[in-house]
Design an enzyme around this catalytic site. Structure first.
Site, PDB file in Angstrom:
ATOM      1  N   LYS A 157      47.425  64.849  56.214  1.00 38.78           N
ATOM      2  CA  LYS A 157      48.578  64.142  55.623  1.00 38.78           C
ATOM      3  C   LYS A 157      48.160  63.489  54.305  1.00 38.78           C
ATOM      4  O   LYS A 157      47.329  64.044  53.592  1.00 38.78           O
ATOM      5  CB  LYS A 157      49.144  63.135  56.633  1.00 38.78           C
ATOM      6  N   ASN A 160      45.460  68.094  60.316  1.00 35.68           N
ATOM      7  CA  ASN A 160      46.423  67.816  59.244  1.00 35.68           C
ATOM      8  C   ASN A 160      46.136  66.411  58.714  1.00 35.68           C
ATOM      9  O   ASN A 160      46.411  65.428  59.388  1.00 35.68           O
ATOM     10  CB  ASN A 160      47.846  67.912  59.834  1.00 35.68           C
ATOM     11  N   HIS A 189      56.992  70.520  58.733  1.00 36.24           N
ATOM     12  CA  HIS A 189      56.520  69.371  59.525  1.00 36.24           C
ATOM     13  C   HIS A 189      57.654  68.357  59.657  1.00 36.24           C
ATOM     14  O   HIS A 189      58.446  68.172  58.723  1.00 36.24           O
ATOM     15  CB  HIS A 189      55.299  68.743  58.833  1.00 36.24           C
ATOM     16  N   GLU A 225      55.662  70.196  67.936  1.00 38.65           N
ATOM     17  CA  GLU A 225      55.297  68.795  67.736  1.00 38.65           C
ATOM     18  C   GLU A 225      56.508  67.905  68.052  1.00 38.65           C
ATOM     19  O   GLU A 225      57.362  67.692  67.180  1.00 38.65           O
ATOM     20  CB  GLU A 225      54.865  68.559  66.281  1.00 38.65           C
ATOM     21  N   GLY A 284      51.872  60.468  65.933  1.00 34.05           N
ATOM     22  CA  GLY A 284      51.361  59.193  65.433  1.00 34.05           C
ATOM     23  C   GLY A 284      51.710  58.003  66.309  1.00 34.05           C
ATOM     24  O   GLY A 284      51.544  56.852  65.902  1.00 34.05           O
ATOM     25  N   GLU A 334      57.703  65.260  59.393  1.00 30.55           N
ATOM     26  CA  GLU A 334      57.734  64.237  58.339  1.00 30.55           C
ATOM     27  C   GLU A 334      58.443  64.772  57.103  1.00 30.55           C
ATOM     28  O   GLU A 334      59.112  64.031  56.389  1.00 30.55           O
ATOM     29  CB  GLU A 334      56.307  63.764  58.027  1.00 30.55           C
ATOM     30  N   SER A 358      49.655  63.174  68.755  1.00 34.03           N
ATOM     31  CA  SER A 358      48.685  62.267  69.387  1.00 34.03           C
ATOM     32  C   SER A 358      47.599  62.990  70.193  1.00 34.03           C
ATOM     33  O   SER A 358      47.142  62.488  71.213  1.00 34.03           O
ATOM     34  CB  SER A 358      49.406  61.220  70.251  1.00 34.03           C
TER      35      SER A 358
HETATM   36  P1  PGA Z   1      49.162  62.856  65.150  1.00 35.27           P
HETATM   37  O1  PGA Z   1      49.911  63.824  64.120  1.00 35.27           O
HETATM   38  O2  PGA Z   1      48.041  63.653  65.767  1.00 35.27           O
HETATM   39  O3  PGA Z   1      48.651  61.709  64.309  1.00 35.27           O
HETATM   40  O4  PGA Z   1      50.158  62.426  66.169  1.00 35.27           O
HETATM   41  C1  PGA Z   1      50.114  65.178  64.414  1.00 35.27           C
HETATM   42  C2  PGA Z   1      50.863  65.843  63.275  1.00 35.27           C
HETATM   43  O5  PGA Z   1      51.757  65.218  62.699  1.00 35.27           O
HETATM   44  O6  PGA Z   1      50.600  67.005  62.933  1.00 35.27           O
END
Ligand code: PGA
Length: 249
Positions: A11, A9, A95, A167, A173, A97, A213
């Site tokens: 983003k 992903n 997601h 997640e 992140g 976010e 992560s």
């Molecule tokens: P990350 O993000 O691997 O940077 O933690 C995962 C995601 O948000 O899908």
């Protein structure tokens, strides 16, 4: 055991040029379908040029979002039909976010999932608890609500198309991954919940990804868990060499 699915992903990162270069390198590494499904989710602007690079390779293209309506006066939005037209086969929905920064609620997520399915896009449906919710022992209740509300009134065939991504918000992140045991516990719960809502036990076929992560060092232990079928990778998917290592875990 389902075929592992490794999804990146991106983003809000990567220009068209960067995306195309990435896709070319990935394709030269995996010119033909392999024993795992590879999915990348570039930003909207790069979808079509990346689709052109990936055509015939067996690497799948995903969008990161869509609108719930089929068309209309929604300035700045993208429809399911547009995504299919651009070459997408998957779409990330719900997601954290989007839930946090764009106030997406379970009901909107449900509408988006239905629209995606109508256009034969496979939803990568994200669920996960915040740190406060985990600490107050609400993890299972939150996940159950997100699944029940997100997938309400879906046909059994529709439910079988859903890829669920667990997640935990506190792991996205942050460099803090859930331990394989913590992730497995929730994945098992998700599998059972999917069986309950589908009222028939096809849950063994449900693809459940872990995200938060993930990198090339921790993926092996995560993928050793019986209910972890793949990963949704953010930060570590932006570098093609690293992503290739993740795919080859
Ligand atoms: P990350 O993000 O691997 O940077 O933690 C995962 C995601 O948000 O899908």
């Amino acid at each position: 055991m389902v075929k592992p699915l490794i999804a990146g992903n991106w983003k809000m990162h990567m220009t068209v040029r960067e995306s195309v270069d990435f896709a070319r390198q990935l394709r030269s590494e995996f010119p033909e379908p392999v024993d795992r499904n590879i999915v990348i989710a570039p930003p909207f602007t790069a979808l079509y040029p990346v689709a052109e690079v990936l055509r015939g390779s067996g690497i799948y293209l995903s969008a990161q979002n869509l609108h719930w309506d089929e068309e209309g006066a929604y300035t700045g939005e993208i429809s399911a039909e547009m995504l299919v037209d651009a070459g997408c086969e998957y779409v990330i929905i719900g997601h954290s976010e989007r839930r946090t920064f764009f106030n997406e609620r379970d009901s909107e997520i449900n509408r988006k999932i239905k629209t995606a399915l109508k256009f034969n896009l496979r939803p990568i449906f994200c669920v996960g608890e915040t740190l406060a919710e985990r600490e107050s022992e609400q993890t299972f209740a939150i996940i159950k609500r997100q699944i029940e509300e997100g997938l309400i009134n879906l046909s059994s065939d529709g439910i079988e198309q859903i890829v669920v991504a667990y997640e935990p918000v506190w792991a996205i992140g942050t460099g803090k991954t859930a331990t394989p045991g913590q992730a497995e516990e929730v994945h098992r719960f998700i599998r059972n919940t999917m069986a309950e809502i589908n009222r028939k036990d096809t849950s063994s076929k449900t693809v459940i990804l872990y995200g938060g992560s993930v990198n090339h060092n921790n993926i092996g232990d995560l993928m050793n868990q019986p209910d972890i079928d793949g990963v949704l990778v953010g930060g570590a998917s932006l570098n093609v060499e690293t992503f290739i290592k993740i795919v080859r875990f």
